[in-house]
Design a protein around this motif. Sequence first.
Motif, PDB file in Angstrom:
ATOM      1  N   ILE A 248       0.850  -1.281  -0.032  1.00  0.00           N
ATOM      2  CA  ILE A 248      -0.091  -0.074  -0.127  1.00  0.00           C
ATOM      3  C   ILE A 248       0.910   1.170   0.046  1.00  0.00           C
ATOM      4  N   ARG A 249       1.828   1.304   0.760  1.00  0.00           N
ATOM      5  CA  ARG A 249       2.823   2.362   0.720  1.00  0.00           C
ATOM      6  C   ARG A 249       3.571   2.669  -0.385  1.00  0.00           C
ATOM      7  N   GLY A 250       4.067   1.501  -0.934  1.00  0.00           N
ATOM      8  CA  GLY A 250       4.647   1.619  -2.169  1.00  0.00           C
ATOM      9  C   GLY A 250       3.671   2.197  -3.424  1.00  0.00           C
ATOM     10  N   LEU A 251       2.335   1.930  -3.410  1.00  0.00           N
ATOM     11  CA  LEU A 251       1.735   2.371  -4.367  1.00  0.00           C
ATOM     12  C   LEU A 251       1.198   3.831  -4.147  1.00  0.00           C
ATOM     13  N   LEU A 252       1.074   4.198  -3.159  1.00  0.00           N
ATOM     14  CA  LEU A 252       0.980   5.534  -2.668  1.00  0.00           C
ATOM     15  C   LEU A 252       2.199   6.423  -3.097  1.00  0.00           C
ATOM     16  N   THR A 253       3.275   6.002  -2.724  1.00  0.00           N
ATOM     17  CA  THR A 253       4.377   6.730  -3.169  1.00  0.00           C
ATOM     18  C   THR A 253       4.672   7.014  -4.649  1.00  0.00           C
ATOM     19  N   GLU A 254       4.001   6.318  -5.471  1.00  0.00           N
ATOM     20  CA  GLU A 254       3.970   6.432  -6.822  1.00  0.00           C
ATOM     21  C   GLU A 254       3.346   7.543  -7.449  1.00  0.00           C
ATOM     22  N   PHE A 255       2.230   8.011  -6.388  1.00  0.00           N
ATOM     23  CA  PHE A 255       1.496   8.965  -6.619  1.00  0.00           C
ATOM     24  C   PHE A 255       1.662  10.287  -5.647  1.00  0.00           C
ATOM     25  N   GLY A 256       2.741  10.178  -4.835  1.00  0.00           N
ATOM     26  CA  GLY A 256       3.405  11.439  -4.377  1.00  0.00           C
ATOM     27  C   GLY A 256       2.646  11.519  -3.131  1.00  0.00           C
ATOM     28  N   LEU A 257       2.209  10.442  -2.486  1.00  0.00           N
ATOM     29  CA  LEU A 257       1.604  10.216  -1.099  1.00  0.00           C
ATOM     30  C   LEU A 257       2.519   9.595  -0.379  1.00  0.00           C
ATOM     31  N   VAL A 258       3.342  10.128   0.720  1.00  0.00           N
ATOM     32  CA  VAL A 258       4.393   9.346   1.493  1.00  0.00           C
ATOM     33  C   VAL A 258       3.696   9.287   2.883  1.00  0.00           C
ATOM     34  N   PHE A 259       3.742   8.378   3.612  1.00  0.00           N
ATOM     35  CA  PHE A 259       3.269   8.119   5.136  1.00  0.00           C
ATOM     36  C   PHE A 259       4.442   7.604   5.775  1.00  0.00           C
ATOM     37  N   PRO A 260       4.403   7.834   6.853  1.00  0.00           N
ATOM     38  CA  PRO A 260       5.428   7.216   7.940  1.00  0.00           C
ATOM     39  C   PRO A 260       5.097   5.797   7.991  1.00  0.00           C
ATOM     40  N   GLN A 261       6.287   4.958   8.509  1.00  0.00           N
ATOM     41  CA  GLN A 261       6.235   3.484   8.569  1.00  0.00           C
ATOM     42  C   GLN A 261       5.100   2.935   9.648  1.00  0.00           C
TER      43      GLN A 261
ATOM     44  N   HIS B 188      -0.502   5.526  11.541  1.00  0.00           N
ATOM     45  CA  HIS B 188      -0.642   6.712  10.666  1.00  0.00           C
ATOM     46  C   HIS B 188      -1.150   6.493   9.171  1.00  0.00           C
ATOM     47  N   LEU B 189      -0.929   5.204   8.856  1.00  0.00           N
ATOM     48  CA  LEU B 189      -1.343   4.972   7.285  1.00  0.00           C
ATOM     49  C   LEU B 189      -2.898   4.534   7.516  1.00  0.00           C
ATOM     50  N   ARG B 190      -3.443   3.594   8.515  1.00  0.00           N
ATOM     51  CA  ARG B 190      -4.913   3.223   8.477  1.00  0.00           C
ATOM     52  C   ARG B 190      -5.803   4.491   8.372  1.00  0.00           C
ATOM     53  N   PRO B 191      -5.697   5.537   9.093  1.00  0.00           N
ATOM     54  CA  PRO B 191      -6.881   6.534   8.920  1.00  0.00           C
ATOM     55  C   PRO B 191      -6.703   7.187   7.618  1.00  0.00           C
ATOM     56  N   SER B 192      -5.470   7.399   7.251  1.00  0.00           N
ATOM     57  CA  SER B 192      -5.223   8.126   5.866  1.00  0.00           C
ATOM     58  C   SER B 192      -5.813   7.226   4.731  1.00  0.00           C
TER      59      SER B 192
END
Length: 364
Positions: free
Chosen positions: A141-154, A158-162
Amino acid sequence: MARVGVDLAKRVFQVHAVDARGERVLARSFAPEKFFAWAAGLPAGCVVAMETCGGAHHVARQLQRLGLEARLVAGHFVAPYRLEGRGAKNDANDAKAICEAAGRPHMRFVPVKSMDQQAVLAVHRLRQGLVEERTACINRIRGLLTEFGLVFPQDPLHLRPSLAEITGERQAGQGLPDLLRLVLQRLHLQWLELEVHLAWCDERIAQHARQDAQARQALSVPGVGALTASAMAVGVVDFHQFRSAHQFGAWLGLVPKQDSSGGKARLGRITKAGDEYLRMLLIQGAKSVLMHAAARTDRTSRWVHALRERVGWQKALVALAHKNARILWALLTSGELYRAEHVSTPPHTSGSLQATSMPATAAA
């Protein structure tokens, strides 16, 4: 026949049998069903040895029902007795080496696990696999979001609500493709499903930790939770198989490697031998104790906090895990309860049985 070595495989069992003098009596292969029919004719109490591998505990239980003495030998103990060397490894030579290893007077054997113990271990293996799958899902999930400029902490917290906000209906048409939102929704559902399965495993493990006597005793040690206590109870089975707390710690791979010669000791990193899962649980439990050691006043917390200041976090962490392993051996071989302020008497200063039976409780 006095001793039989068996090399197990899925469709063929290779047998090597010797008499009381160690002379070969039989060397042949059997289909599994024919092997048990043949084993039924062996004299009562005959030693039948096998390597620890998939299905070995099941075969050992079947042989015990036939009145035979089933023994399991770790594979790394068998290899030195294959006199033909690595270049001549085959089923017949392996069975011969197993038979030879089982006849050594100082050989250490693996206790045969019951069906119930293996069932609890199956829950631990399932949970371990689910944790790996959850980590892979979150990273995907984090890798796919990074491809669209959305970077989250590990941290997943922090990731689940976003993620719920990104995939929500109100976010449609606000920069992310609809197909990506559908992919993220699928991944979110997979994440939630894995959490449900993990909760089921945790419930079963906690139930076992409450019901098993050894696990309840282990729970009293700081840094040992239900997961570690349950795994210890079914993974080790019999703590008396180890002569000392140090041998138990060495079996877990928590002692340093040695390259000593000529009276000069050279110590390196820990060996990481033995059960990787049990070692990981002990280190994770030690991590929770070390994080709060500065705020506690018991002997172990004071000791590990001072050790951390002297040698650093990582060495103090492994030292505490080793200490907890020694404490567990002392408690589960003596039947005593954990006492945080207990100070043991070194064995060489007292001839009493109590002093020599609890060499590891100084770690408390």
